[in-house]
Structures are given as C-alpha cells and as structure tokens.
Design a protein around this motif. Sequence first.
Motif, short mmCIF file in Angstrom:
data_model
loop_
_atom_site.label_atom_id
_atom_site.label_comp_id
_atom_site.label_asym_id
_atom_site.label_seq_id
_atom_site.Cartn_x
_atom_site.Cartn_y
_atom_site.Cartn_z
N GLU A 99 -0.85 -10.01 3.05
CA GLU A 99 -1.92 -10.84 2.48
C GLU A 99 -2.74 -11.51 3.58
O GLU A 99 -3.97 -11.58 3.52
N LYS A 100 -2.04 -12.01 4.58
CA LYS A 100 -2.71 -12.68 5.71
C LYS A 100 -3.66 -11.69 6.42
O LYS A 100 -4.79 -12.02 6.74
N CYS A 103 -6.68 -10.79 4.15
CA CYS A 103 -7.69 -11.87 4.15
C CYS A 103 -8.49 -11.86 5.44
O CYS A 103 -9.71 -12.04 5.43
#
Length: 370
Positions: A99-100, A103
Amino acid sequence: MISLLKDSSELKDIFEKIETGQRLSFQDGVRLFKSRELTAIGYLANHVRERIHGKKVFYNNYLNLNPTNVCEVACLFCSFAKLPGEEGGYTMPHEEIREKVRCAVEMNGIREVHIVGGLNNAVPLDYYFDIVSTVKSVNRELFVKAYTAVEIDYFAKRGQMSCKDVLVELKNRGLDGLPGGGAEIFSENIRKKICIKKMGAREWLDVHRAAHELDIRSNCTMLYGHVEDVEDRVDHILQLRKLQDETGGFNSFIPLAYHDDNNPLARYVEARETDGITDLKVYAISRLLFDNIFHIKGYWTTVGIKLAQVALSFGVDDIGGTAFSEKIMHAAGAESPVELSREELVELIKKNGFQPCEVVSSYDKIFSTQ
Ligand code: SF4
C-alpha cells in the motif's frame, strides 16, 4: 587566477597530479584532509566534477522503505533500531508495504524504492525475500535497491546459504541493485568502538564483490565524523577504490555524516558531530581520490539543503533524491526536512545554475532534465 591559486598553494604537486590525470596516493589523501586550503581543494574537486559531468546534477525520485526497525546488532551510532521487545519496535506486514509503495507511485510518481532495515530474528527469512517481489508486484518498472551487505550476510547465515545464493534468490524476485550501507569505517579498531557486532570490512567487501560478479551493481558509503581520524577515512576510500579497480561495480560513493541524537555512541567514546568544513572536505577529497567511481552523492538529508547546494561545487554531482519517508537520518537528529517534492528538488538544483537530471540508481537512463 587559477595559476595564482596553484602557485601559492602547499598542494601544488596535487594540482599537477589532478591536471595530468594521475591517481592520488594515501599520503596525498591525508595531506588534503590536514590542509587548511578548503578553497583550493574545492576548486580541484569541482574541476574533476565538471570534467566528468559538466553542470549535470543527478537525483532520484524514490521511496525509503524500512520494513522493520527491530535489530539484534545494537550499533552504538544507530538511532533507528530497537532491540527485540523494546518499545517502539515495528515490523510492516507485506500488505502495508504494498500500500505504501502503491501510494508513492500514484501520488509522487516514484521510480525507485530503497529498502533497508533491521536484522529481526522474529520474522521468517521469506519475509525479507518476499518484500522484493511485493514491491515489484505494484509496478515491474520500479527500480528496487534493497538490503545492505550486512543484511545479505545475515540472510545467508540464517538460511545456511552463501551470500551469492542469497543474491541470486533476491535477483530472481526482482532485485535491481544494492545500497551501500553498513560499510561505516573499515578500520577494525574503530569498528570495535562503534559497531563491534557488525560484520568486518573484508566480509562487507566480499558481499559487494559477489554482487558485482552477478552483475548486480551497488553503491558504497562511509560513515564519518565520529571517532575516526583522517587516516581511517583515506584507508576506507582506498579499499573501496581497490575493489572498484577489480570489479567496476560501484555506481556511486556516499559519505554519510554521523549525527549524535538518540544514540549512545557519544556517551561511550568522544564522538563528535561534523562541521560544514569537514563535510565539504569529505565530499571534495572523495571526488579527488576516486578516479574510478563516477558519482559522488551528497545526501541533502544528512547535511541539510544549504550545505548540499554548496557541495555541488565541491565535487558532488548527485544530490540524493526526494527521500519520501526517510527515517534513519532523522531519528539521529538530521535537521533537514523529512522529504522534498520533485519540484522542490529541481528548483534547488537549478538555482545554483546546474542542470537537474532524474535517474534511478543505475544511472543508465536520464528520465527528465527538468
Ligand atoms: S545500523 Fe543497522 S545493523 Fe546496526 S543497529 Fe542499526 S539497523 Fe541494526
């Protein structure tokens, strides 16, 4: 003006060596560090820098990923790691990592992920290996620069494998390059004082040699400004230069200034933070001693934005990058901002009359000159 500087300088013979492309010796390096002629040293380093790169300044748009800060090693200069069971320790699940990265790709357009962290016995070895494939699963085009020689050696010991087998395993999952951390200072006496449990110089060099043999290029670093003396710095640089003669596998050299916040080193030994003159000398003298490593990186995160700008005229041709999510330097008290946008970074390069060039750590393609 230039001949005036040269003729009045105690470093006249070194001017002549640089002008005629001769390699500097150990004694030359020590003399440069002991000299008070900062302007002359800066002039020489800039001369070499411009001979190789002109006005180009390289930078990366990248995410820093520190998957775990739990570490068994307890290096005295480290402000990032937590011992097993200590408050503040964390380990990111793969889903959080994915997810990091997703993003950072979507919001910041990163092209590279830089992965380093602690040596955490509580997670299975595959946890580390799978991080590389997790990052690649977000976007195959991302350049993955992962794991210091210290981590590679740790994986090998845990998996009862050779370092070469670990590197092959990681390469199969998408590893593109190695960062240069963990080198600290090669002097065994200094290592005993600052990181007694960490691998020695020979092992560090062996991991990079093995990587280069597999066509995995890497960076190299030097942690300076603690308890080392100038002879230790020159010896460190020349050991790296020797390996580069053998393999040609280093992309860049990165001097890292020691910071004394939140780590115990200063309590045990007389460690001191560096000053601006030492920082500029380390950059410039590295440029002069390394006739076989093309890039000298001046991380603005370690010395601050203003000094990093000045360093561009003292031999530095790479200012680091956007450094999204930088934790390690800031835990130790670096006063620079936590991250810079690509636009801010470009602006600070252009202000100095240089030409910004966006690359990934392999430097094999320039993505943008704006
Ligand atoms: S520098 Fe690296 S090996 Fe040493 S304590 Fe910190 S995370 Fe662990």
